[in-house]
Design a protein around this motif. Sequence first.
Motif, PDB file in Angstrom:
ATOM      1  N   LEU A 182       0.574  -1.268  -0.091  1.00  0.00           N
ATOM      2  CA  LEU A 182       0.581   0.049   0.357  1.00  0.00           C
ATOM      3  C   LEU A 182       0.961   1.110  -0.206  1.00  0.00           C
ATOM      4  CD1 LEU A 182      -2.890  -1.355   2.402  1.00  0.00           C
ATOM      5  CD2 LEU A 182      -2.775  -0.659   0.442  1.00  0.00           C
ATOM      6  N   PRO A 183       0.547   2.981  -0.285  1.00  0.00           N
ATOM      7  CA  PRO A 183       1.033   3.591  -0.448  1.00  0.00           C
ATOM      8  C   PRO A 183       1.462   3.575   1.276  1.00  0.00           C
ATOM      9  CG  PRO A 183      -1.015   4.283  -1.447  1.00  0.00           C
ATOM     10  CD  PRO A 183      -1.220   2.578  -1.418  1.00  0.00           C
ATOM     11  N   PRO A 184       2.438   4.495   1.943  1.00  0.00           N
ATOM     12  CA  PRO A 184       2.523   4.642   3.169  1.00  0.00           C
ATOM     13  C   PRO A 184       1.752   5.238   3.766  1.00  0.00           C
ATOM     14  CG  PRO A 184       3.942   5.555   1.526  1.00  0.00           C
ATOM     15  CD  PRO A 184       3.076   5.565   0.762  1.00  0.00           C
ATOM     16  N   VAL A 185       1.554   5.059   5.137  1.00  0.00           N
ATOM     17  CA  VAL A 185      -0.066   5.974   6.095  1.00  0.00           C
ATOM     18  C   VAL A 185       0.018   6.751   5.751  1.00  0.00           C
ATOM     19  CG1 VAL A 185       0.115   6.238   8.302  1.00  0.00           C
ATOM     20  CG2 VAL A 185       0.866   4.327   7.744  1.00  0.00           C
ATOM     21  N   HIS A 186       1.296   8.144   5.501  1.00  0.00           N
ATOM     22  CA  HIS A 186       0.699   9.554   5.858  1.00  0.00           C
ATOM     23  C   HIS A 186       0.107  10.022   4.119  1.00  0.00           C
ATOM     24  CE1 HIS A 186       4.819   8.779   3.266  1.00  0.00           C
ATOM     25  NE2 HIS A 186       4.848  10.155   2.797  1.00  0.00           N
TER      26      HIS A 186
ATOM     27  N   VAL B 240      -1.419   8.969  -7.684  1.00  0.00           N
ATOM     28  CA  VAL B 240       0.047   8.489  -7.846  1.00  0.00           C
ATOM     29  C   VAL B 240       1.112   9.278  -8.306  1.00  0.00           C
ATOM     30  CG1 VAL B 240       0.944   6.339  -7.209  1.00  0.00           C
ATOM     31  CG2 VAL B 240      -1.997   6.639  -6.273  1.00  0.00           C
ATOM     32  N   LEU B 241       0.902   8.750 -10.243  1.00  0.00           N
ATOM     33  CA  LEU B 241       1.743   9.653 -10.658  1.00  0.00           C
ATOM     34  C   LEU B 241       1.980  10.801 -10.816  1.00  0.00           C
ATOM     35  CD1 LEU B 241       1.043   6.617 -13.552  1.00  0.00           C
ATOM     36  CD2 LEU B 241       3.020   6.727 -12.323  1.00  0.00           C
ATOM     37  N   ASP B 242       1.119  11.437 -10.512  1.00  0.00           N
ATOM     38  CA  ASP B 242       0.357  13.239 -10.825  1.00  0.00           C
ATOM     39  C   ASP B 242       1.840  13.240  -9.401  1.00  0.00           C
ATOM     40  OD1 ASP B 242       0.460  12.530 -13.538  1.00  0.00           O
ATOM     41  OD2 ASP B 242      -1.705  13.150 -13.445  1.00  0.00           O
ATOM     42  N   GLU B 243       0.859  12.899  -8.867  1.00  0.00           N
ATOM     43  CA  GLU B 243       1.711  13.864  -7.515  1.00  0.00           C
ATOM     44  C   GLU B 243       2.431  12.753  -6.446  1.00  0.00           C
ATOM     45  OE1 GLU B 243      -2.038  15.579  -5.418  1.00  0.00           O
ATOM     46  OE2 GLU B 243      -3.298  16.218  -7.160  1.00  0.00           O
ATOM     47  N   VAL B 244       1.906  11.854  -5.890  1.00  0.00           N
ATOM     48  CA  VAL B 244       2.804  11.188  -5.192  1.00  0.00           C
ATOM     49  C   VAL B 244       4.157  10.682  -6.134  1.00  0.00           C
ATOM     50  CG1 VAL B 244       3.010   9.543  -3.072  1.00  0.00           C
ATOM     51  CG2 VAL B 244       0.849  10.312  -3.908  1.00  0.00           C
TER      52      VAL B 244
ATOM     53  N   MET C 242       8.877  -2.296 -11.196  1.00  0.00           N
ATOM     54  CA  MET C 242       8.292  -2.259 -10.630  1.00  0.00           C
ATOM     55  C   MET C 242       7.714  -0.653 -10.278  1.00  0.00           C
ATOM     56  SD  MET C 242      10.168  -4.832  -8.081  1.00  0.00           S
ATOM     57  CE  MET C 242       9.997  -4.930  -6.690  1.00  0.00           C
ATOM     58  N   VAL C 243       6.815  -0.233  -8.721  1.00  0.00           N
ATOM     59  CA  VAL C 243       6.504   1.091  -8.825  1.00  0.00           C
ATOM     60  C   VAL C 243       6.247   0.520  -7.334  1.00  0.00           C
ATOM     61  CG1 VAL C 243       4.811   1.957  -8.618  1.00  0.00           C
ATOM     62  CG2 VAL C 243       5.082   0.762 -11.081  1.00  0.00           C
ATOM     63  N   VAL C 244       7.257   1.574  -6.898  1.00  0.00           N
ATOM     64  CA  VAL C 244       8.052   1.001  -5.166  1.00  0.00           C
ATOM     65  C   VAL C 244       7.391   2.569  -4.657  1.00  0.00           C
ATOM     66  CG1 VAL C 244       9.011   0.512  -3.930  1.00  0.00           C
ATOM     67  CG2 VAL C 244       9.020  -0.460  -6.516  1.00  0.00           C
ATOM     68  N   PHE C 245       7.182   2.877  -3.162  1.00  0.00           N
ATOM     69  CA  PHE C 245       6.541   3.527  -2.382  1.00  0.00           C
ATOM     70  C   PHE C 245       8.414   3.699  -1.986  1.00  0.00           C
ATOM     71  CE2 PHE C 245       2.430   3.119  -3.701  1.00  0.00           C
ATOM     72  CZ  PHE C 245       1.941   4.920  -4.149  1.00  0.00           C
ATOM     73  N   ASP C 246       8.651   4.699  -1.314  1.00  0.00           N
ATOM     74  CA  ASP C 246       9.743   4.653  -0.276  1.00  0.00           C
ATOM     75  C   ASP C 246       9.336   4.537   0.795  1.00  0.00           C
ATOM     76  OD1 ASP C 246      11.937   5.356  -2.196  1.00  0.00           O
ATOM     77  OD2 ASP C 246      11.241   7.687  -2.029  1.00  0.00           O
TER      78      ASP C 246
END
Length: 263
Positions: free
Chosen positions: A63-67, A157-161, A259-263
């Motif tokens: 999932l995207p990070p909690v924040h 997600v792609l445009d802002e995150v 892969m699409v990966v969140f930090d």
Amino acid sequence: MTSGPCLLDDLLVSDDFLREILLRVSDLRTLTYSCPLVSKRWLSLTVDPKFWLEKCEYDDVALPPVHLRKEHAFDYKRILVKRPYNRNLIRNPSGEEELNFWKIMKRDGSGWTIESPPVYCDGRDFLRARATSLLNKVQRVKEQRIDLIAIGVEALVLDEVKPKIIVSERVSAREDRGYEYQLSAALGVVDEDGLISDVDEREETVEKPQWSAGQWQKVEIVFSDYPKGTREVVLRSGGKDSLFWYGHSGPRMTEASIMVVFD
């Protein structure tokens, strides 16, 4: 004592108990299509975005990070079904299905073959690979394009995150061969007319002389600050035998990955 199926009267259980039951439904088709039809109560639980967030967490879906979840309203049901994050989006990454899902941009020499296990390579970790021919003089000879929206990544997600987009592949060759290999990656960006063009194309090249090959090397390209409107990613790779020996003497490629990966 009676045997056979029994009907759970959901009027006798609390919403929390029923929710716990639904969270444990493993078949997603049943959960998304059949369960909402059981009753209005079941429907009300399964249209709640919080339920789908809990289901993602229960199934350990990335999932995207909690924040970020506090700032954006993500489609958790779509994330559950598509699972677009922190996993390989490439289809047939190592030749399990021959060359299916890959566009072959150049066919020369003896073409491509699938080796299982890779010949004269360290095969302890990678049991299958694609091998190139001696005359593959054009480096970018196979291609796969991933539509990030279709795979489940939201435009927001792609445009802002802008999570990292990581393109990679493992490469090696026979111990007695040298090789040239090139990995190329580009982003497909949509314009005001809805047309997609490749931008920010990047390349990584590996060259190994004879008797220095045999070990696998991971080649990687990372996009982190990409333009608004990014909707696709393309991976291209290929190579050739540096000695021009007969047959499939070029580099071996396996575990192609986007892969699409969140930090």
